[in-house]
Design a protein around this motif. Structure first.
Motif, PDB file in Angstrom:
ATOM      1  N   LEU A  71       0.830  -1.209   0.000  1.00 39.63           N
ATOM      2  CA  LEU A  71       0.000   0.000   0.000  1.00 39.63           C
ATOM      3  C   LEU A  71       0.862   1.256   0.000  1.00 39.63           C
ATOM      4  N   ASN A  72       1.928   1.236   0.764  1.00 34.06           N
ATOM      5  CA  ASN A  72       2.847   2.368   0.792  1.00 34.06           C
ATOM      6  C   ASN A  72       3.471   2.601  -0.581  1.00 34.06           C
ATOM      7  N   GLN A  73       3.874   1.524  -1.251  1.00 33.00           N
ATOM      8  CA  GLN A  73       4.455   1.642  -2.594  1.00 33.00           C
ATOM      9  C   GLN A  73       3.440   2.213  -3.582  1.00 33.00           C
ATOM     10  N   LEU A  74       2.193   1.772  -3.464  1.00 34.59           N
ATOM     11  CA  LEU A  74       1.144   2.275  -4.363  1.00 34.59           C
ATOM     12  C   LEU A  74       0.925   3.772  -4.154  1.00 34.59           C
ATOM     13  N   LEU A  75       0.952   4.198  -2.895  1.00 31.17           N
ATOM     14  CA  LEU A  75       0.694   5.604  -2.582  1.00 31.17           C
ATOM     15  C   LEU A  75       1.850   6.513  -2.983  1.00 31.17           C
ATOM     16  N   THR A  76       3.062   5.996  -2.920  1.00 31.67           N
ATOM     17  CA  THR A  76       4.231   6.828  -3.234  1.00 31.67           C
ATOM     18  C   THR A  76       4.715   6.646  -4.667  1.00 31.67           C
ATOM     19  N   GLY A  77       4.105   5.697  -5.385  1.00 37.53           N
ATOM     20  CA  GLY A  77       4.505   5.456  -6.772  1.00 37.53           C
ATOM     21  C   GLY A  77       3.654   6.238  -7.753  1.00 37.53           C
ATOM     22  N   ASP A  78       3.559   5.744  -8.970  1.00 36.35           N
ATOM     23  CA  ASP A  78       2.771   6.389 -10.023  1.00 36.35           C
ATOM     24  C   ASP A  78       1.302   6.057  -9.804  1.00 36.35           C
TER      25      ASP A  78
END
Length: 338
Positions: free
Chosen positions: A265-272
């Motif tokens: 979830l963190n990766q999704l929020l900080t990614g594209d």
């Protein structure tokens, strides 16, 4: 969370139509005087912004709360119009900030008339709303109104600090939505009661009602951003995620997720966040951790608290009729699809 098309109860629908017609008549009459001597372009933009659809919920609340406390006259609809002026001013400025091209299926003011004209028209609507509140609700009414508008701005700044931050909490979320949405809804109810000469107990009860339905309204908006239909809402589905906002369904999922899924979830929020696959993955994870169901339960609890706040009012006569309409409106918030 219900996603099929829903409609308000018949009594509420009929009352809303009647109140809306009277408020719009009051706005047209008021603008004839208020815009006299102003540049024709300002008048054109103001009319375009005001009479281009909208739910008119804030004026409806003002009217119903005043009626609950025993006052219903021509000046009430002018007061209600002031809240619509402010609401539309904020929408015009929001569209400037977001560089939005459309609202309710038609070009925004900024898309149609440009940046400078949109900002100035929003400023005029805000200033005129303050004038009417001071004139009709007095110094105390203007104080409540200005506190709510200042709160809206502060809420936007608070939300900016939380963009894409998975350490954000549910408490911070509710602080933001109460500042951005709840306090203005609360003020419509409180000022409606103040205008009618209500005692402090009744003003407090209606202010609490407004606070709770304002919060519930925003939670349902959060759900519609994931589960709604772009055709019905007039908004791009998934836009909150694209903007990096941590809304309640996502916060509930983050709270319950295991370490691996929380990392995802963190990766999704900080990614594209514009990737369709990223959005689909997010929705799947929120659903897996019952984020949608638990947010819907929170909205139901808020509506129950709003209805409970109306306990000091009589259940019979004209007062009872308007209290019943306020209850219907609170319950409709849960079922709305747009």
């Amino acid at each position: 969370m219900n996603t099929p098309e829903t409609h308000p109860p018949v009594d509420l629908r009929g009352t809303t139509a009647t109140v809306t017609a009277r408020v719009e008549a009051a706005m047209r009459h008021d603008l004839t005087t208020a815009l006299a001597g102003c540049d024709p372009l300002l008048g054109e933009i103001v009319h375009y912004a005001l009479f281009n659809g909208g739910k008119r919920i804030r004026p409806l609340l003002t009217v119903l709360c005043s009626r609950c406390c025993g006052r219903d006259d021509a000046e009430l609809y002018q007061l209600a119009a002031a809240f619509e002026y402010l609401h539309v001013a904020t929408l015009v400025h929001d569209d400037v900030i977001d560089r939005a091209e459309q609202r309710r299926g038609t070009p925004t003011v900024v898309a149609r008339h440009g940046l400078t004209a949109a900002i100035l028209a929003g400023d005029w609507l805000h200033a005129h709303s303050m004038h009417l509140i001071g004139k009709l609700a007095g110094g105390r009414g203007l104080e409540i109104f200005c506190q709510a508008t200042a709160s809206m701005v502060n809420g936007e700044f608070a939300q900016l600090r939380l963009i894409g931050d998975i350490t954000g909490t549910e408490q911070q979320y509710f602080e933001v939505i109460r500042q951005k949405t709840g306090n203005l809804i609360r003020s419509t109810c409180s000022i409606g009661a103040l205008f009618a000469g209500a005692d402090e107990a009744r003003r407090t009860a209606l202010a609490t009602y407004g606070d709770r339905i304002g919060a519930a309204f925003q939670v349902v908006d959060d759900l519609l951003d994931f589960l709604g239909s772009a055709h019905r809402t007039g908004k791009t589905i998934g836009n909150d995620f694209i903007e990096g906002k941590l809304t309640l369904p996502l916060l509930h999922a983050l709270e319950r997720a295991d370490d691996q899924d929380r990392h995802t979830l963190n990766q999704l929020l900080t990614g594209d966040r514009t990737r369709t696959e990223a959005y689909r993955q997010l929705v799947d994870l929120i659903g897996r951790y019952a984020g949608f169901d638990s947010a819907a339960q929170t909205a139901r609890q808020l509506v129950a608290e709003a209805i409970q706040a109306l306990a000091p009012f009589h259940a019979s006569g004209q007062e009872g009729e308007n209290v019943a309409l306020l209850k219907q409106l609170a319950e409709y918030i849960l079922a709305r699809t747009k």
